[in-house]
Design an enzyme around this catalytic site. Sequence first.
Site, PDB file in Angstrom:
ATOM      1  N   TYR A 158       0.869  -1.178   0.015  1.00 40.97           N
ATOM      2  CA  TYR A 158      -0.091  -0.034   0.080  1.00 40.97           C
ATOM      3  C   TYR A 158       0.837   1.157   0.177  1.00 40.97           C
ATOM      4  CZ  TYR A 158      -3.614  -3.217   1.648  1.00 40.97           C
ATOM      5  OH  TYR A 158      -4.642  -4.311   1.686  1.00 40.97           O
ATOM      6  N   HIS A 191       0.548 -11.566   1.684  1.00 40.29           N
ATOM      7  CA  HIS A 191      -0.502 -10.947   1.027  1.00 40.29           C
ATOM      8  C   HIS A 191      -1.258 -11.780   0.029  1.00 40.29           C
ATOM      9  CE1 HIS A 191      -1.563  -6.430   0.040  1.00 40.29           C
ATOM     10  NE2 HIS A 191      -2.908  -7.282   0.206  1.00 40.29           N
TER      11      HIS A 191
END
Length: 259
Positions: free
Chosen positions: A52, A108
Amino acid sequence: MTDYAEPSVPVTGGAMPLLGFGTWQIDDADAPAAVSAALDAGYRHIDTATGYSNQRGVGQAIADSGLPRGDLFVTTKLPPDNADRVRETIEESLEQLGLDHLNLWLVHWPPNGQARPDVWEQVVQAQADGLTKAVGVSNYSLAQIDELTQATGTTPAVNQIKWSPAQFDRAVADGLRDRGVVLEGYSPFKASNLQDPTLVSIAQAHDVDTAQVIVAWHVAHEFVVIPKSSNPERIRSNAAGATVPLSDDEVAQIDALGH
């Protein structure tokens, strides 16, 4: 054990609040204000990721809040492209967040679509070394979770997956629960029809909006939910959804929107 914000579910090293604040697509420059608004609204679970590119901003908000570290549950994630630099990645995350440990570190995505027990072993080692209290995965199938468990003897504490009433799949939910894996849902609103008549009817019955009903449905099932917003009013509104008391019949009606 520290008392985190309720309601919560147990995970390694503490309790994981069912309501979290998602930070996907929030820029690093905007993260301090958004996360600060969430902490002010009562969120104590913050979800970010290396991918992110906002960990410094998230960390700034945590530092500025003055909240005791033991009151916060902080999650970040290992990108699949970093499968060959596992230890370096968590150390970079901790440096950027300004923390000495995480509450939860997730893989992830399955690297190249593979479970990669060799990578999981290194993630578990980071936990053993005290860099994170709990470890888990994101976007893994039940079969891939079984592969990790069988290869290493350590089952992920959490599987963070895209989840909403429209995507409700009892086989997935039961499969994770049977394995002792917490189901954490992301993008709860993106995959939902907020004008669905069932959701609208239930929302009207409780004098709330349909987004709040979706949050309440997650909490009723003990699914962790991490709604994301940069709007302080919406951040507060989403949090209020966690306190909406749905009946068993209402939960069943919402379940029926899924598979």
